[in-house]
Scaffold this active site. Structure first.
Site, mmCIF file in Angstrom:
data_model
loop_
_atom_site.group_PDB
_atom_site.id
_atom_site.type_symbol
_atom_site.label_atom_id
_atom_site.label_comp_id
_atom_site.label_asym_id
_atom_site.label_seq_id
_atom_site.Cartn_x
_atom_site.Cartn_y
_atom_site.Cartn_z
ATOM 1 N N ASN A 95 0.869 -1.183 0.000
ATOM 2 C CA ASN A 95 0.000 0.000 0.000
ATOM 3 C C ASN A 95 0.903 1.229 0.000
ATOM 4 O O ASN A 95 1.492 1.559 1.023
ATOM 5 C CB ASN A 95 -0.900 -0.022 1.244
ATOM 6 C CG ASN A 95 -1.719 1.248 1.371
ATOM 7 O OD1 ASN A 95 -1.817 2.029 0.421
ATOM 8 N ND2 ASN A 95 -2.307 1.469 2.536
ATOM 9 N N GLY A 154 1.881 2.212 10.754
ATOM 10 C CA GLY A 154 2.786 3.354 10.644
ATOM 11 C C GLY A 154 3.412 3.771 11.962
ATOM 12 O O GLY A 154 4.022 4.832 12.056
ATOM 13 N N GLU A 182 -7.223 4.411 7.297
ATOM 14 C CA GLU A 182 -7.061 5.853 6.988
ATOM 15 C C GLU A 182 -8.281 6.377 6.231
ATOM 16 O O GLU A 182 -8.660 7.541 6.387
ATOM 17 C CB GLU A 182 -5.753 6.065 6.205
ATOM 18 C CG GLU A 182 -4.535 5.895 7.115
ATOM 19 C CD GLU A 182 -3.267 5.431 6.428
ATOM 20 O OE1 GLU A 182 -3.194 5.479 5.187
ATOM 21 O OE2 GLU A 182 -2.352 4.991 7.152
ATOM 22 N N LYS A 202 0.013 4.267 -0.372
ATOM 23 C CA LYS A 202 -0.668 5.464 0.156
ATOM 24 C C LYS A 202 -0.485 6.649 -0.815
ATOM 25 O O LYS A 202 -0.462 6.461 -2.016
ATOM 26 C CB LYS A 202 -0.156 5.782 1.559
ATOM 27 C CG LYS A 202 -0.170 4.554 2.468
ATOM 28 C CD LYS A 202 0.042 4.860 3.904
ATOM 29 C CE LYS A 202 0.129 3.554 4.682
ATOM 30 N NZ LYS A 202 -0.140 3.691 6.083
ATOM 31 N N SER A 256 3.046 -2.265 10.384
ATOM 32 C CA SER A 256 4.496 -2.206 10.586
ATOM 33 C C SER A 256 5.205 -3.521 10.271
ATOM 34 O O SER A 256 6.125 -3.932 10.982
ATOM 35 C CB SER A 256 4.818 -1.738 12.009
ATOM 36 O OG SER A 256 4.307 -0.424 12.223
ATOM 37 N N HIS A 305 -9.718 0.824 4.269
ATOM 38 C CA HIS A 305 -8.462 1.001 5.010
ATOM 39 C C HIS A 305 -8.727 1.948 6.188
ATOM 40 O O HIS A 305 -9.535 2.882 6.076
ATOM 41 C CB HIS A 305 -7.384 1.580 4.078
ATOM 42 C CG HIS A 305 -6.028 1.595 4.715
ATOM 43 N ND1 HIS A 305 -5.648 2.598 5.585
ATOM 44 C CD2 HIS A 305 -4.979 0.741 4.630
ATOM 45 C CE1 HIS A 305 -4.406 2.347 6.010
ATOM 46 N NE2 HIS A 305 -3.986 1.230 5.440
ATOM 47 N N GLU A 359 -5.673 -5.253 10.291
ATOM 48 C CA GLU A 359 -4.691 -4.204 10.531
ATOM 49 C C GLU A 359 -5.043 -3.478 11.834
ATOM 50 O O GLU A 359 -5.857 -2.537 11.819
ATOM 51 C CB GLU A 359 -4.696 -3.198 9.382
ATOM 52 C CG GLU A 359 -4.371 -3.816 8.044
ATOM 53 C CD GLU A 359 -3.732 -2.789 7.114
ATOM 54 O OE1 GLU A 359 -2.596 -3.011 6.712
ATOM 55 O OE2 GLU A 359 -4.372 -1.766 6.820
#
Ligand code: PEP
Length: 252
Positions: free
Chosen positions: A9, A173, A97, A11, A213, A95, A167
């Site tokens: 991904n 992150g 985000e 991003k 991560s 996702h 996730e």
């Protein structure tokens, strides 16, 4: 029986020239026949260049999001038929985000999932709990809700390509990773929920990826447990060498 899947991904990183510089460096680092399915998810404007640069290879290209409708007055959105038309094969849905910054909900995840399946795009549906939810013992409640609502009304016959990415939001992150035991327990629980909502047969064949991560040094320990079928990688997928090392580690 479940082919591992390792997805990148990217991003909101990499313009087309950077995406092709990545593939130029990355493709020679991976064997032409892979044990794992490899998917790169660039930003929308780099999709076409990445598709072109990976033509004739086993690498597949996914979008990071999409609208659920085929077309309409939805400024700024990209539809599944637009993705199909340029050769996109996979799509990330929900996702964290997107949920956090763009108001995506389990209900919109459900609409997008139905649409992706109808358009033969492989959906990678992201679920996972926030730190406070884990600390207050609510992880399974959150996952149950995300799976139950997200997968509601899916035709089991169409769901054979379904992929879930677990996730934990606190691991994305942040450099924090779930321990292999935390990840395995969550994946097992998700598989049980899929069995309830769809069927035990679909649950057994659905790939469940871990994301949060993942790095070259932890990929092997996180990706190869009974219920973990690969990884969704953010930061460490931006560098061709580290992503290739993750693939090597994760697909033993
Ligand atoms: C992600 O964005 O899906 C992700 C897992 O990011 P990272 O690997 O950087 O934690």
């Amino acid at each position: 029986m479940r082919k591992p899947l390792i997805a990148a991904n990217w991003k909101m990183y990499k313009i087309p020239a950077e995406a092709t510089a990545f593939t130029d460096a990355f493709l020679p680092l991976i064997a032409s026949k892979q044990k794992a399915e490899i998917v790169l998810c660039p930003s929308t404007t780099s999709l076409a260049a990445t598709i072109e640069a990976t033509k004739g290879t086993e690498v597949r290209i996914g979008a990071q999001t999409m609208h659920w409708l085929d077309n309409g007055a939805y400024t700024g959105e990209t539809s599944p038929i637009m993705l199909n038309a340029i050769g996109v094969t996979h799509v990330l849905i929900g996702h964290s985000e997107r949920r956090q910054y763009f108001n995506e909900t389990d209900e919109t995840v459900n609409l997008k999932l139905k649409s992706a399946l109808a358009h033969k795009l492989v959906p990678i549906v992201c679920v996972g709990e926030h730190k406070a939810e884990r600390e207050s013992g609510k992880t399974n409640d959150v996952l149950r809700q995300q799976i139950t609502v997200g997968l509601q009304g899916i035709d089991p016959a169409a769901a054979t390509s379904l992929v879930i990415a677990y996730e934990p939001v606190w691991a994305i992150g942040t450099g924090l990773t779930a321990t292999p035991q935390i990840a395995e327990d969550a994946h097992k629980f998700i598989r049980e929920q899929i069995a309830e909502v769809l069927s035990p047969a679909i649950a057994a064949s659905t790939r469940i990826l871990y994301g949060g991560s993942v790095k070259p040094d932890n990929a092997a320990s996180l990706c190869c447990l009974e219920n973990i079928d690969g990884a969704l990688v953010g930061g460490a997928s931006l560098d061709p060498t580290s992503f290739a090392q993750i693939i090597a580690g994760a697909s033993i």
